[in-house]
Design an enzyme around this catalytic site. Structure first.
Site, PDB file in Angstrom:
ATOM      1  N   ASP A 115      38.199  20.938  47.408  1.00  0.00           N
ATOM      2  CA  ASP A 115      37.845  22.075  46.566  1.00  0.00           C
ATOM      3  C   ASP A 115      38.893  23.159  46.795  1.00  0.00           C
ATOM      4  O   ASP A 115      39.950  23.142  46.176  1.00  0.00           O
ATOM      5  CB  ASP A 115      36.415  22.495  46.945  1.00  0.00           C
ATOM      6  N   PHE A 164      29.939  22.287  40.622  1.00  0.00           N
ATOM      7  CA  PHE A 164      29.377  21.673  41.823  1.00  0.00           C
ATOM      8  C   PHE A 164      28.722  20.342  41.467  1.00  0.00           C
ATOM      9  O   PHE A 164      27.972  20.243  40.502  1.00  0.00           O
ATOM     10  CB  PHE A 164      28.360  22.604  42.473  1.00  0.00           C
TER      11      PHE A 164
HETATM   12  P1  IMP Z   1      37.094  22.949  50.633  1.00  0.00           P
HETATM   13  O1  IMP Z   1      37.370  23.320  52.055  1.00  0.00           O
HETATM   14  O2  IMP Z   1      36.808  24.154  49.788  1.00  0.00           O
HETATM   15  O3  IMP Z   1      38.172  22.073  50.028  1.00  0.00           O
HETATM   16  O4  IMP Z   1      35.728  22.176  50.630  1.00  0.00           O
HETATM   17  C1  IMP Z   1      35.656  20.836  50.941  1.00  0.00           C
HETATM   18  C2  IMP Z   1      34.284  20.455  51.422  1.00  0.00           C
HETATM   19  O5  IMP Z   1      33.268  21.196  50.748  1.00  0.00           O
HETATM   20  C3  IMP Z   1      34.017  19.007  51.089  1.00  0.00           C
HETATM   21  O6  IMP Z   1      34.366  18.179  52.156  1.00  0.00           O
HETATM   22  C4  IMP Z   1      32.537  18.977  50.768  1.00  0.00           C
HETATM   23  O7  IMP Z   1      31.779  18.695  51.927  1.00  0.00           O
HETATM   24  C5  IMP Z   1      32.223  20.372  50.288  1.00  0.00           C
HETATM   25  N1  IMP Z   1      32.186  20.434  48.809  1.00  0.00           N
HETATM   26  C6  IMP Z   1      33.092  20.987  47.984  1.00  0.00           C
HETATM   27  N2  IMP Z   1      32.743  20.873  46.705  1.00  0.00           N
HETATM   28  C7  IMP Z   1      31.570  20.207  46.706  1.00  0.00           C
HETATM   29  C8  IMP Z   1      30.679  19.761  45.655  1.00  0.00           C
HETATM   30  O8  IMP Z   1      30.888  19.941  44.447  1.00  0.00           O
HETATM   31  N3  IMP Z   1      29.547  19.113  46.067  1.00  0.00           N
HETATM   32  C9  IMP Z   1      29.262  18.882  47.380  1.00  0.00           C
HETATM   33  N4  IMP Z   1      30.067  19.270  48.390  1.00  0.00           N
HETATM   34  C10 IMP Z   1      31.201  19.932  48.057  1.00  0.00           C
END
Ligand code: IMP
Ligand code: MG
Length: 189
Positions: A115, A164
């Protein structure tokens, strides 16, 4: 990507909070098979260590490792960056570390979704410091236009909109991980 089909309506207990199918079970299966073939081709002669980032990547890892025709090894890490919310805090906490030594290993981080990229960025630095021979990433999902940290991802399953999603390992408050497709989440967090 997939639209709502009857086959995806098996999870009656979850329907109330689910919107459209973002990626269907069939699309996932086909793509995972393809990724498995790519990894097999790229790592012939140097079987990788697959590092599953718990808990979200559990389902993906389980399918992916069986699609790779090499004597892979696996290990697990657990990190927490979200708490119970749906937006990243930017703070990554190691909840469970690896058991194996990474020295001179060909490592592939198996991640559920990238994300902001903060979680992966942290993991890369953390694991890279242990001197693996190579360190690559296989992410099931990449969120469009959301990356705050530049990422070079060797393998990506699907690029999806920034909404999400839940299912196939992905949760909200620890639920919906056991859905076999990936759905847009419309419920309350
Ligand atoms: P980042 O650090 O913002 O890249 O977030 C990554 C982590 O957030 C992932 O490993 C997921 O566990 C969680 N995450 C991000 N987007 C989603 C989503 O749409 N659904 C569920 N978990 C998410
Ligand atoms: Mg999560």
């Amino acid at each position: 990507m997939g639209s709502l089909s009857r086959d995806d309506f098996t999870a009656h207990w979850a329907l109330h909070d689910l919107g459209e199918v973002a990626v269907s079970a069939k699309e996932i299966a086909d793509r995972v098979a393809e990724l498995g073939r790519q990894v097999t081709r790229d790592y012939t002669g140097r079987p990788p260590l697959l590092v599953c980032v718990l808990k979200g990547a559990l389902t993906f890892m389980s399918d992916l490792m069986r699609a790779i025709e090499l004597p892979v090894e696996i290990d697990f890490m657990a990190v927490s960056s979200y708490g119970a919310a749906t937006k990243t805090s930017g703070v990554v906490r190691i909840v469970k570390d690896l058991d194996v030594d990474l020295l001179n290993r060909d490592v592939i981080i198996v991640e559920d979704v990238v994300d902001s990229g903060l979680t992966l960025n942290y993991l890369r630095q953390y694991l890279g410091a242990r001197n693996p021979r190579s360190l690559e990433v296989c992410a099931l999902l990449l969120k469009e236009g959301e990356q705050r940290v530049e990422q070079s991802l060797k393998y990506v399953g699907f690029t999806i909109p920034a909404d999400f999603v839940v299912g196939y390992g992905l949760d909200v408050n620890e639920k919906y991980r056991n859905l076999d497709a990936i759905y847009n989440f419309t419920g309350e967090v």
